[in-house]
Design an enzyme around this catalytic site. Structure first.
Site, PDB file in Angstrom:
ATOM      1  N   GLY A   1      93.840  56.394  24.446  1.00  0.00           N
ATOM      2  CA  GLY A   1      93.784  57.557  23.737  1.00  0.00           C
ATOM      3  C   GLY A   1      95.371  57.418  24.426  1.00  0.00           C
ATOM      4  O   GLY A   1      96.680  56.348  24.879  1.00  0.00           O
TER       5      GLY A   1
ATOM      6  N   ASP B   1      89.693  69.295  36.924  1.00  0.00           N
ATOM      7  CA  ASP B   1      89.974  67.487  37.465  1.00  0.00           C
ATOM      8  C   ASP B   1      90.020  66.460  36.752  1.00  0.00           C
ATOM      9  O   ASP B   1      89.219  65.718  36.905  1.00  0.00           O
ATOM     10  CB  ASP B   1      89.481  67.880  38.589  1.00  0.00           C
ATOM     11  CG  ASP B   1      89.878  68.722  39.553  1.00  0.00           C
ATOM     12  OD1 ASP B   1      90.956  69.003  39.691  1.00  0.00           O
ATOM     13  OD2 ASP B   1      89.260  69.928  39.896  1.00  0.00           O
TER      14      ASP B   1
ATOM     15  N   GLU C   1      94.498  44.433  23.699  1.00  0.00           N
ATOM     16  CA  GLU C   1      93.512  44.205  24.952  1.00  0.00           C
ATOM     17  C   GLU C   1      92.466  44.957  24.905  1.00  0.00           C
ATOM     18  O   GLU C   1      91.190  45.098  25.396  1.00  0.00           O
ATOM     19  CB  GLU C   1      94.420  44.473  26.422  1.00  0.00           C
ATOM     20  CG  GLU C   1      94.915  43.772  26.565  1.00  0.00           C
ATOM     21  CD  GLU C   1      95.331  43.458  28.108  1.00  0.00           C
ATOM     22  OE1 GLU C   1      94.360  43.153  28.656  1.00  0.00           O
ATOM     23  OE2 GLU C   1      95.955  44.054  28.542  1.00  0.00           O
TER      24      GLU C   1
END
Lengths: 249, 249
Positions: free
Chosen positions: A67, A105, A135
């Site tokens: 992301g 949250d 990675e």
DNA sequence: TATATCAATGTAGTTTTTACACTTAATAAA
DNA sequence: TTTATTAAGTGTAAAAACTACATTGATATA
């Protein structure tokens, strides 16, 4: 500079040469917008997703979808393409917006809304560079690890969407190499739908779509007899899309 | 306060009692996030959408979807519910997230990403208050006016999604009054799918879902004979949803 | 040359979908 | 009270789609 409360929002505007110019929606809060990509791949072991190990706190060392953040002058589709390219070097592939996730949250660092995209790539074409340069790592979809934040939930939605897409678009072809055998195609669909399919019925349904080209070439790896290779006929498919595509497997 | 460039993003963190605390994703841009609602209704004239006349520049006087901005401590679903309630006084209705729209200049005032939701309400139940208290107005979906920004595009997507939803959820019942006739239900589905359906086949398909209760009551408005009223059996439907709902009309 | 392995292929039975038209109930008008 | 009118309510046969299923074919290896 004038404040004016409309029924909708407080806006700030100036009057220039008798023309009202809006400058901003003053009362509205701005938020961070992230893009997370669920990247599906397929190889002989089955359906996979590409994950990276998060290298900073919080959740350092945990697995995560790939992301990044939306930039100011970029649209979401472009951000998804940019992010995928940055982590995998891959571009020009099938991507589709999935859903916007906005639990307060969901990211403990800072309020962030994330728009998830899912992408389909063909592992064999890209694996070498991908593993070397980045990675990222492939995981079997069936036993994906626990992911950070709400990424497992995104993954579940993506799988559901991918299943639905099989009946709407020939997504399978995005995940396979250019030339593939009927068995590979069958196994791919079985992996996506996670159910067994009858070989003969599958083949006749696929053939009835009339979007495959049977090549003169055979793949001799998989059997003594060898199995014919097929390629996806993009032109026929594009023509077909106009009248809607339906495939019930 | 320490800056640290990870592979993903620049983050800002502090170290407290040997624990790293992230404070923000410093390098990321924040943007305005709007929510726009495509509100479908249905009455004897057909499928409708609820629009408002924009009362400020730019695009003053043009028709617009009902929308507003996401607040800092609110999730998207809640914002959609809040906005709908504010403009219509309606709550507790079917809403579903549609798509995030993010073209750079989609809103000429300021960069704004909009997440569209679609909602289904039953006009008869709400029309009076709605027209009186608010400046909203119903338009036939078939000839909706030109809308501001990318709202026409949102509407097109919403219609497409609604059509698909008919095969997945009993959306029809959200749009009808509590008691309705088979004819009303049929006409609603015809309006959504914009195609004619065979009355007998439709009825037997609907009945085979086994989610309707045939009442002892008749509606005498529509004919001399009168037609039986039906109600939606939420319990049976909820039970049914567990094994997936499919309705091909 | 016998054997093992996977590829390729067709059909009959079942289920689902479609197309289609007459009777019934209630009321209004004669 | 008889007749006419209107939409409601109902079933079936034909077509299409889907499912289940088993044998033969090509080749490499023993």
């Amino acid at each position: 500079m004038i404040y004016y409360e409309t029924f909708t929002e407080v806006v700030i505007f100036t009057v220039k040469k008798n023309k009202i110019m809006l400058n901003s929606y003053s009362s509205a809060d701005k938020v961070l917008l992230a893009v997370d990509c669920i990247i599906f791949g397929f190889d002989k072991e089955g359906l996979k997703i590409l994950l990276i190990k998060r290298d900073f706190e919080p959740e350092k060392g945990k697995w995560s979808l790939i992301g990044g953040f939306l930039k100011k002058d970029e649209k979401l589709d472009s951000a998804a393409i940019r992010i995928l390219d940055r982590y995998t070097g891959i571009h020009d592939i099938y991507m589709e917006q999935l859903h916007a996730y906005s639990d307060i949250d969901r990211d403990p660092v800072e309020r962030t809304i994330s728009v998830a995209y899912f992408a389909l790539i063909n592992i064999e074409n890209h694996n070498a560079e991908l593993i070397q340069n980045y990675e990222a790592q492939w995981f079997s979809v069936a036993n994906a690890p626990k992911l950070i934040f709400d990424h497992n939930s995104m993954l579940r939605h993506a799988i559901r969407r991918l299943r639905y897409r099989t009946s709407t678009k020939p997504v399978g072809f995005e995940l396979l190499p250019e030339k593939f055998t009927m068995r590979q195609l069958l196994e791919l669909y079985e992996a996506i739908l996670s159910k067994e399919l009858d070989k003969r019925n599958f083949i006749s349904k696929i053939n009835s779509l009339d979007i495959l080209i049977k090549l003169d070439e055979k793949d001799m790896m998989s059997s003594r007899k060898g199995s014919y290779l097929y390629a996806f006929d993009k032109e026929k498919y594009d023509a077909k899309l106009l009248n809607d595509f339906v495939l019930n497997l």
